[in-house]
Design a protein around this motif. Structure first.
Motif, PDB file in Angstrom:
ATOM      1  N   GLY A  41     -29.165   6.846 -17.102  1.00  0.00           N
ATOM      2  CA  GLY A  41     -27.865   6.206 -17.095  1.00  0.00           C
ATOM      3  C   GLY A  41     -27.170   6.203 -18.441  1.00  0.00           C
ATOM      4  N   PHE A  42     -27.902   6.535 -19.499  1.00  0.00           N
ATOM      5  CA  PHE A  42     -27.321   6.538 -20.847  1.00  0.00           C
ATOM      6  C   PHE A  42     -27.028   7.961 -21.305  1.00  0.00           C
ATOM      7  N   ASN A  43     -27.971   8.873 -21.124  1.00  0.00           N
ATOM      8  CA  ASN A  43     -27.733  10.259 -21.537  1.00  0.00           C
ATOM      9  C   ASN A  43     -28.240  11.271 -20.513  1.00  0.00           C
ATOM     10  N   THR A  44     -28.336  10.848 -19.236  1.00  0.00           N
ATOM     11  CA  THR A  44     -28.747  11.782 -18.192  1.00  0.00           C
ATOM     12  C   THR A  44     -27.554  12.431 -17.490  1.00  0.00           C
ATOM     13  N   GLU A  45     -26.365  11.840 -17.604  1.00  0.00           N
ATOM     14  CA  GLU A  45     -25.155  12.440 -17.032  1.00  0.00           C
ATOM     15  C   GLU A  45     -24.475  13.365 -18.034  1.00  0.00           C
ATOM     16  N   ASP A  46     -24.442  12.955 -19.275  1.00  0.00           N
ATOM     17  CA  ASP A  46     -23.967  13.810 -20.362  1.00  0.00           C
ATOM     18  C   ASP A  46     -24.757  13.458 -21.614  1.00  0.00           C
ATOM     19  N   LEU A  47     -24.626  14.281 -22.634  1.00  0.00           N
ATOM     20  CA  LEU A  47     -25.416  14.085 -23.854  1.00  0.00           C
ATOM     21  C   LEU A  47     -24.523  14.245 -25.074  1.00  0.00           C
ATOM     22  N   ARG A  48     -24.518  13.224 -25.921  1.00  0.00           N
ATOM     23  CA  ARG A  48     -23.709  13.275 -27.136  1.00  0.00           C
ATOM     24  C   ARG A  48     -24.489  13.942 -28.262  1.00  0.00           C
ATOM     25  N   ILE A  49     -23.846  14.869 -28.962  1.00  0.00           N
ATOM     26  CA  ILE A  49     -24.436  15.482 -30.155  1.00  0.00           C
ATOM     27  C   ILE A  49     -24.343  14.474 -31.299  1.00  0.00           C
ATOM     28  N   PRO A  50     -25.415  14.231 -32.035  1.00  0.00           N
ATOM     29  CA  PRO A  50     -25.345  13.257 -33.143  1.00  0.00           C
ATOM     30  C   PRO A  50     -24.209  13.593 -34.114  1.00  0.00           C
ATOM     31  N   PRO A  51     -23.458  12.596 -34.558  1.00  0.00           N
ATOM     32  CA  PRO A  51     -22.314  12.854 -35.446  1.00  0.00           C
ATOM     33  C   PRO A  51     -22.676  13.656 -36.686  1.00  0.00           C
ATOM     34  N   LYS A  52     -23.839  13.380 -37.288  1.00  0.00           N
ATOM     35  CA  LYS A  52     -24.213  14.082 -38.521  1.00  0.00           C
ATOM     36  C   LYS A  52     -24.601  15.533 -38.266  1.00  0.00           C
ATOM     37  N   PHE A  53     -24.790  15.895 -36.983  1.00  0.00           N
ATOM     38  CA  PHE A  53     -25.171  17.272 -36.646  1.00  0.00           C
ATOM     39  C   PHE A  53     -23.953  18.155 -36.392  1.00  0.00           C
ATOM     40  N   ARG A  54     -22.790  17.549 -36.190  1.00  0.00           N
ATOM     41  CA  ARG A  54     -21.603  18.315 -35.791  1.00  0.00           C
ATOM     42  C   ARG A  54     -21.222  19.377 -36.800  1.00  0.00           C
ATOM     43  N   ARG A  55     -21.528  19.137 -38.071  1.00  0.00           N
ATOM     44  CA  ARG A  55     -21.129  20.101 -39.114  1.00  0.00           C
ATOM     45  C   ARG A  55     -21.788  21.462 -38.913  1.00  0.00           C
ATOM     46  N   HIS A  56     -22.925  21.497 -38.213  1.00  0.00           N
ATOM     47  CA  HIS A  56     -23.604  22.765 -37.970  1.00  0.00           C
ATOM     48  C   HIS A  56     -22.913  23.584 -36.882  1.00  0.00           C
ATOM     49  N   LEU A  57     -22.029  22.937 -36.100  1.00  0.00           N
ATOM     50  CA  LEU A  57     -21.422  23.599 -34.946  1.00  0.00           C
ATOM     51  C   LEU A  57     -19.960  23.961 -35.144  1.00  0.00           C
TER      52      LEU A  57
ATOM     53  N   TYR B 122     -30.857  24.355 -33.274  1.00  0.00           N
ATOM     54  CA  TYR B 122     -29.667  25.202 -33.144  1.00  0.00           C
ATOM     55  C   TYR B 122     -29.957  26.566 -33.742  1.00  0.00           C
ATOM     56  N   GLU B 123     -29.831  27.596 -32.895  1.00  0.00           N
ATOM     57  CA  GLU B 123     -30.104  28.952 -33.358  1.00  0.00           C
ATOM     58  C   GLU B 123     -28.840  29.572 -33.954  1.00  0.00           C
ATOM     59  N   SER B 124     -27.805  29.731 -33.132  1.00  0.00           N
ATOM     60  CA  SER B 124     -26.485  30.223 -33.555  1.00  0.00           C
ATOM     61  C   SER B 124     -25.670  30.458 -32.292  1.00  0.00           C
ATOM     62  N   ASP B 125     -24.337  30.607 -32.459  1.00  0.00           N
ATOM     63  CA  ASP B 125     -23.447  30.975 -31.348  1.00  0.00           C
ATOM     64  C   ASP B 125     -23.643  30.073 -30.130  1.00  0.00           C
ATOM     65  N   MET B 126     -23.799  28.785 -30.385  1.00  0.00           N
ATOM     66  CA  MET B 126     -23.952  27.767 -29.331  1.00  0.00           C
ATOM     67  C   MET B 126     -25.192  27.997 -28.473  1.00  0.00           C
ATOM     68  N   GLN B 127     -26.253  28.502 -29.089  1.00  0.00           N
ATOM     69  CA  GLN B 127     -27.549  28.688 -28.445  1.00  0.00           C
ATOM     70  C   GLN B 127     -28.520  27.653 -29.018  1.00  0.00           C
ATOM     71  N   PHE B 128     -29.149  26.869 -28.129  1.00  0.00           N
ATOM     72  CA  PHE B 128     -30.099  25.839 -28.531  1.00  0.00           C
ATOM     73  C   PHE B 128     -31.469  26.134 -27.928  1.00  0.00           C
ATOM     74  N   SER B 129     -32.512  25.984 -28.739  1.00  0.00           N
ATOM     75  CA  SER B 129     -33.885  26.029 -28.242  1.00  0.00           C
ATOM     76  C   SER B 129     -34.407  24.601 -28.184  1.00  0.00           C
ATOM     77  N   ILE B 130     -35.128  24.267 -27.106  1.00  0.00           N
ATOM     78  CA  ILE B 130     -35.501  22.882 -26.857  1.00  0.00           C
ATOM     79  C   ILE B 130     -37.001  22.766 -26.617  1.00  0.00           C
ATOM     80  N   GLU B 131     -37.610  21.756 -27.254  1.00  0.00           N
ATOM     81  CA  GLU B 131     -38.983  21.383 -26.974  1.00  0.00           C
ATOM     82  C   GLU B 131     -38.963  20.039 -26.256  1.00  0.00           C
TER      83      GLU B 131
END
Length: 259
Positions: free
Chosen positions: A26-42, A98-107
């Motif tokens: 109910g908090f991040n299962t419908e959508d997911l916010r990118i942490p504010p401090k991470f936005r500079r990488h995107l 974050y790999e590049s070009d809006m590609q994410f690898s997830i563990e």
């Protein structure tokens, strides 16, 4: 910016920046916010779509819509499918690289802090969609049975890859952080010594570990001298969530999730 390391063969290997999220229904299962401090990488590569890949599986990939709202960046449509396909539940946590070009690898790490080593086959799911013959149903049941057998076979291997972690919501005490009792008893002996904290960019800080109390019955420890510097340098505020991962006997990787 990607960080350059070298693998065992001496080949150059680039690792992108990371962030983590703890799943809360109910908090991040419908959508997911990118942490504010991470936005500079995107910002230089931001688009309306992103691709999510499971770290150790070439067959598992999801496309999600990316939305910007009042300066915040969210994963929207497609994120719910990722959650469902991977059967993500409360207090499991994900590490995004974050790999590049809006590609994410997830563990993916389960609630017991074990890294997942079995993955859904997205190609199988897509191939089966819309096909309702008895033959396909039989094949699907066979695949499920094989996956269950693989899961049983991998229990010992999964236990061997157990990650020792604890999660703490940072309070107002700027100079100390208590280590949870269970974790302290298992992995941090009583005494006075120094450990190393590393952030997602592999920068290191030395932090003192001291007993969390003066009486003889005390059996837990806390992070003391050096914690304030780590907190200040990483801009950790009250209410932020930190997950501490013991990667070596006296080295912890800290994943920071702003509130």
């Amino acid at each position: 910016m990607a960080r350059t390391t070298f693998n065992n063969g001496g080949m150059e290997e680039k690792k992108g920046p990371t962030f983590f999220k703890i799943i809360k229904s109910g908090f991040n299962t419908e959508d997911l916010r990118i942490p504010p401090k991470f936005r500079r990488h995107l910002l230089n590569e931001l688009s309306d779509r992103a691709t999510l890949n499971l770290m150790d599986s070439s067959n598992s990939s999801w496309t999600v819509d990316v939305s910007q709202t009042e300066g915040e960046i969210y994963f929207k449509n497609g994120w719910q499918k990722f959650v469902r396909d991977n059967s993500l539940g409360n207090f499991e946590f994900l590490v995004f690289r974050y790999e590049s070009d809006m590609q994410f690898s997830i563990e993916i790490f389960d609630r017991n802090a074990s890294k997942r080593i079995t993955f859904p086959d997205v190609r199988t799911h897509r191939r089966a969609a819309g096909i309702h013959t008895q033959s396909c149903q039989s094949n699907k049941l066979k695949e499920v049975k094989e996956e269950e057998e693989d899961y049983q076979d991998n229990k010992e291997e999964e236990a061997a890859t157990l990650h020792k972690t604890f999660t703490s919501i940072v309070g107002q005490n700027f100079y100390n952080l208590a280590v949870p009792t269970d974790f302290s008893v298992k992995y941090f002996p009583l005494g006075y010594y120094t450990i190393v904290l590393k952030n997602s960019e592999a920068r290191e800080w030395e932090v003192s570990v001291v007993p969390n109390g003066k009486d003889a019955s005390c059996n837990t420890v806390k992070l003391s001298a050096g914690w304030a510097a780590f907190r200040r340098d990483n801009q950790i505020n009250s209410g932020d969530t930190c997950t501490f991962e013991l990667v070596e006997s006296k080295t912890m990787l800290v994943h920071i999730d702003p509130k």
